[in-house]
Enzyme design. Sequence first.
Site, PDB file in Angstrom:
ATOM      1  N   ASN A  66       0.871  -1.178   0.000  1.00 42.87           N
ATOM      2  CA  ASN A  66       0.000   0.000   0.000  1.00 42.87           C
ATOM      3  C   ASN A  66       0.909   1.231   0.000  1.00 42.87           C
ATOM      4  O   ASN A  66       1.409   1.638   1.050  1.00 42.87           O
ATOM      5  CB  ASN A  66      -0.885  -0.046   1.253  1.00 42.87           C
ATOM      6  CG  ASN A  66      -1.832   1.136   1.343  1.00 42.87           C
ATOM      7  OD1 ASN A  66      -1.807   2.023   0.499  1.00 42.87           O
ATOM      8  ND2 ASN A  66      -2.648   1.136   2.375  1.00 42.87           N
ATOM      9  N   ARG A 105      -2.469  -2.051  -3.566  1.00 41.72           N
ATOM     10  CA  ARG A 105      -3.645  -1.197  -3.400  1.00 41.72           C
ATOM     11  C   ARG A 105      -3.511  -0.020  -4.365  1.00 41.72           C
ATOM     12  O   ARG A 105      -2.499   0.679  -4.358  1.00 41.72           O
ATOM     13  CB  ARG A 105      -3.699  -0.670  -1.973  1.00 41.72           C
ATOM     14  CG  ARG A 105      -4.866   0.233  -1.775  1.00 41.72           C
ATOM     15  CD  ARG A 105      -4.924   0.792  -0.393  1.00 41.72           C
ATOM     16  NE  ARG A 105      -6.172   1.514  -0.233  1.00 41.72           N
ATOM     17  CZ  ARG A 105      -6.480   2.193   0.845  1.00 41.72           C
ATOM     18  NH1 ARG A 105      -5.666   2.224   1.861  1.00 41.72           N
ATOM     19  NH2 ARG A 105      -7.619   2.823   0.931  1.00 41.72           N
ATOM     20  N   HIS A 150     -12.673   3.524  -0.543  1.00 42.86           N
ATOM     21  CA  HIS A 150     -12.731   2.515   0.528  1.00 42.86           C
ATOM     22  C   HIS A 150     -13.471   1.254   0.057  1.00 42.86           C
ATOM     23  O   HIS A 150     -14.006   0.501   0.864  1.00 42.86           O
ATOM     24  CB  HIS A 150     -13.496   3.019   1.774  1.00 42.86           C
ATOM     25  CG  HIS A 150     -12.839   4.131   2.518  1.00 42.86           C
ATOM     26  ND1 HIS A 150     -13.555   5.173   3.044  1.00 42.86           N
ATOM     27  CD2 HIS A 150     -11.550   4.356   2.846  1.00 42.86           C
ATOM     28  CE1 HIS A 150     -12.734   6.007   3.660  1.00 42.86           C
ATOM     29  NE2 HIS A 150     -11.501   5.532   3.554  1.00 42.86           N
ATOM     30  N   ASN A 165      -9.797   7.809   9.568  1.00 38.18           N
ATOM     31  CA  ASN A 165      -9.326   9.165   9.252  1.00 38.18           C
ATOM     32  C   ASN A 165     -10.133   9.737   8.102  1.00 38.18           C
ATOM     33  O   ASN A 165     -10.500  10.900   8.096  1.00 38.18           O
ATOM     34  CB  ASN A 165      -7.841   9.143   8.886  1.00 38.18           C
ATOM     35  CG  ASN A 165      -6.989   9.095  10.130  1.00 38.18           C
ATOM     36  OD1 ASN A 165      -7.303   9.739  11.127  1.00 38.18           O
ATOM     37  ND2 ASN A 165      -5.920   8.320  10.092  1.00 38.18           N
ATOM     38  N   ARG A 190     -11.045  16.570   6.651  1.00 38.43           N
ATOM     39  CA  ARG A 190     -11.741  16.918   5.394  1.00 38.43           C
ATOM     40  C   ARG A 190     -13.143  17.438   5.689  1.00 38.43           C
ATOM     41  O   ARG A 190     -13.826  16.907   6.554  1.00 38.43           O
ATOM     42  CB  ARG A 190     -11.844  15.684   4.487  1.00 38.43           C
ATOM     43  CG  ARG A 190     -10.520  15.247   3.917  1.00 38.43           C
ATOM     44  CD  ARG A 190     -10.650  13.956   3.125  1.00 38.43           C
ATOM     45  NE  ARG A 190      -9.659  12.997   3.558  1.00 38.43           N
ATOM     46  CZ  ARG A 190      -9.673  11.708   3.280  1.00 38.43           C
ATOM     47  NH1 ARG A 190     -10.656  11.195   2.559  1.00 38.43           N
ATOM     48  NH2 ARG A 190      -8.725  10.919   3.719  1.00 38.43           N
ATOM     49  N   PHE A 248     -10.388  11.162  17.221  1.00 37.79           N
ATOM     50  CA  PHE A 248     -11.639  11.134  17.969  1.00 37.79           C
ATOM     51  C   PHE A 248     -11.434  10.886  19.455  1.00 37.79           C
ATOM     52  O   PHE A 248     -12.270  11.265  20.273  1.00 37.79           O
ATOM     53  CB  PHE A 248     -12.610  10.117  17.336  1.00 37.79           C
ATOM     54  CG  PHE A 248     -13.311  10.688  16.146  1.00 37.79           C
ATOM     55  CD1 PHE A 248     -12.591  11.100  15.024  1.00 37.79           C
ATOM     56  CD2 PHE A 248     -14.688  10.873  16.137  1.00 37.79           C
ATOM     57  CE1 PHE A 248     -13.230  11.665  13.930  1.00 37.79           C
ATOM     58  CE2 PHE A 248     -15.338  11.441  15.053  1.00 37.79           C
ATOM     59  CZ  PHE A 248     -14.604  11.834  13.939  1.00 37.79           C
ATOM     60  N   GLY A 296     -11.158   2.458  12.261  1.00 37.03           N
ATOM     61  CA  GLY A 296     -10.689   2.960  13.562  1.00 37.03           C
ATOM     62  C   GLY A 296     -11.786   3.487  14.471  1.00 37.03           C
ATOM     63  O   GLY A 296     -11.896   3.095  15.635  1.00 37.03           O
ATOM     64  N   ASN A 324     -14.010   1.193  17.279  1.00 36.92           N
ATOM     65  CA  ASN A 324     -13.556   1.500  18.645  1.00 36.92           C
ATOM     66  C   ASN A 324     -14.324   2.577  19.393  1.00 36.92           C
ATOM     67  O   ASN A 324     -14.225   2.655  20.613  1.00 36.92           O
ATOM     68  CB  ASN A 324     -12.083   1.956  18.601  1.00 36.92           C
ATOM     69  CG  ASN A 324     -11.181   0.875  18.081  1.00 36.92           C
ATOM     70  OD1 ASN A 324     -11.133  -0.211  18.645  1.00 36.92           O
ATOM     71  ND2 ASN A 324     -10.488   1.149  16.990  1.00 36.92           N
ATOM     72  N   GLU A 341      -8.155  -4.596   5.208  1.00 33.47           N
ATOM     73  CA  GLU A 341      -7.979  -4.314   3.777  1.00 33.47           C
ATOM     74  C   GLU A 341      -6.820  -5.117   3.185  1.00 33.47           C
ATOM     75  O   GLU A 341      -6.880  -5.540   2.040  1.00 33.47           O
ATOM     76  CB  GLU A 341      -7.775  -2.809   3.572  1.00 33.47           C
ATOM     77  CG  GLU A 341      -9.084  -2.054   3.744  1.00 33.47           C
ATOM     78  CD  GLU A 341      -8.933  -0.552   3.884  1.00 33.47           C
ATOM     79  OE1 GLU A 341      -8.420  -0.123   4.933  1.00 33.47           O
ATOM     80  OE2 GLU A 341      -9.320   0.176   2.971  1.00 33.47           O
TER      81      GLU A 341
HETATM   82  P1  ADP Z   1      -7.153   5.255   8.347  1.00 31.10           P
HETATM   83  O1  ADP Z   1      -8.232   5.926   7.562  1.00 31.10           O
HETATM   84  O2  ADP Z   1      -5.897   6.045   8.443  1.00 31.10           O
HETATM   85  O3  ADP Z   1      -6.948   3.788   7.985  1.00 31.10           O
HETATM   86  P2  ADP Z   1      -8.177   4.213  10.849  1.00 31.10           P
HETATM   87  O4  ADP Z   1      -9.253   3.351  10.319  1.00 31.10           O
HETATM   88  O5  ADP Z   1      -6.984   3.559  11.451  1.00 31.10           O
HETATM   89  O6  ADP Z   1      -7.729   5.312   9.811  1.00 31.10           O
HETATM   90  O7  ADP Z   1      -8.833   5.187  11.942  1.00 31.10           O
HETATM   91  C1  ADP Z   1      -8.060   6.127  12.599  1.00 31.10           C
HETATM   92  C2  ADP Z   1      -8.948   6.920  13.533  1.00 31.10           C
HETATM   93  O8  ADP Z   1      -9.645   6.026  14.407  1.00 31.10           O
HETATM   94  C3  ADP Z   1      -8.154   7.834  14.445  1.00 31.10           C
HETATM   95  O9  ADP Z   1      -8.038   9.095  13.889  1.00 31.10           O
HETATM   96  C4  ADP Z   1      -9.004   7.889  15.679  1.00 31.10           C
HETATM   97  O10 ADP Z   1      -9.801   9.052  15.605  1.00 31.10           O
HETATM   98  C5  ADP Z   1      -9.925   6.692  15.625  1.00 31.10           C
HETATM   99  N1  ADP Z   1      -9.717   5.770  16.747  1.00 31.10           N
HETATM  100  C6  ADP Z   1      -8.803   4.803  16.860  1.00 31.10           C
HETATM  101  N2  ADP Z   1      -8.922   4.170  18.059  1.00 31.10           N
HETATM  102  C7  ADP Z   1      -9.946   4.777  18.704  1.00 31.10           C
HETATM  103  C8  ADP Z   1     -10.576   4.606  19.976  1.00 31.10           C
HETATM  104  N3  ADP Z   1     -10.164   3.674  20.845  1.00 31.10           N
HETATM  105  N4  ADP Z   1     -11.612   5.416  20.290  1.00 31.10           N
HETATM  106  C9  ADP Z   1     -12.023   6.358  19.431  1.00 31.10           C
HETATM  107  N5  ADP Z   1     -11.476   6.577  18.225  1.00 31.10           N
HETATM  108  C10 ADP Z   1     -10.457   5.809  17.858  1.00 31.10           C
END
Ligand code: ADP
Length: 397
Positions: free
Chosen positions: A7, A90, A179, A210, A240, A283, A330, A334, A384
Amino acid sequence: MKILVINAGSSSLKYQLIDMTTENVIAKGAVERIGIVGSFLKQKVGDKEKVINKDLANHKEAITLVFCALVDKEFGAIQDMKEVDAVGHRVVHSGEDFNKTVLLNAEVMKICKKNIELAPLHMPANIAGIEACLEVMPNTPMGLVFDTAFHASLPKHAYMYGIKYEDYENYKIRKYGFHGTSHKYVSQNAIAYLKLEGKNSKIITCHLGNGSSISAVKNGVCMDTSMGFTPLAGVLMGTRSGDIDPAIIEFLTIKKNFTMQQAINYLNKECGVYGISGVSSDFRDLFTAMKEGNKRAKLALEMFAYQIKKYIGAYVAAMNGIDCLVFTAGIGENDDYIRSLVCKDMECFGIDIDLEENKMRKNSIRELNKPNSKTKVLIVPTNEELAIARETKALLQ
Ligand code: ADP
């Protein structure tokens, strides 16, 4: 069979070597700061982690270092790169040219280069990663897995913008969506988990990271998605803006003395929940700030959840129903606070989640809905890299 997943971003390159018999990750790592002072590689093989600091001028040097790390006698994972049966790349944009994963050849590469204009920030890096691999392992088959491919099934009334038809024909200005690898992976996992017949299912997938996007997947096929011509569209995200009135852009160029490029850069990097809160794009930071009484952080979280809700409502209408709502990535996996805000007051769609279950932390697919909730609500962890490896394997077979 071993597949290497690459990637490649503009200044970073993530990789995973996956044993496709067991689907176990043999090695994973990332090269960061490519072309910038202080570049380094970080690799994990089992419990062993290794960091190599080395200045890397370009993607070819980065890939060469990845290969050295993978075969290193002390901290590597394999003895020879010949053990790698295929590479899965990717690739962000397929334009209208590909609706599925394709095997790399000269013609495919030519089309990818033509499509640089559709994603000028991402495609050059993706192509640099592919070319670097080709130079070092010219005889290894390579699969290109496009972020846009799962959305190729969008009906025309969903992907067209209300601009002059000739501008769609001449310049291919339309919704593409992104995505896709994740939306496909989690919707298929949800169908399998709930034993829904793929051919008779209505699923809304919320990939919240993100970058965030929402998709409507009917009968296993994507019908609509929130991102657009670029990944700037849809719900507001980390930095964004998401959807805004396009006339704001001209207004910004006047008020802030922006060039067009500066205005787009601002909408990509300075807005979203970061711009609203003034605190962070993460977040976790926003939640902490809200708890400490920061009203703008609270507003940013509420706006994010509200915009997701509106897409869910729109997609229930577009599919004439919903069987299952999926949270992934993310934030989706979570952030129980965001999930609870999104699912609040959604009984009209049969969405009723168990708030205690919502708070639990488990790293596997699971149900959040109450037993008698008409609509299932699932957390489906995305993967992914595994999805790319599976697509590449299927291509070879
Ligand atoms: P990317 O788009 O870079 O692949 P991810 O899917 O890894 O992003 O998501 C990243 C985001 O997930 C972080 O910016 C954060 O805001 C959020 N995140 C990760 N862990 C937690 C958590 N435990 N609680 C809340 N938000 C989380």
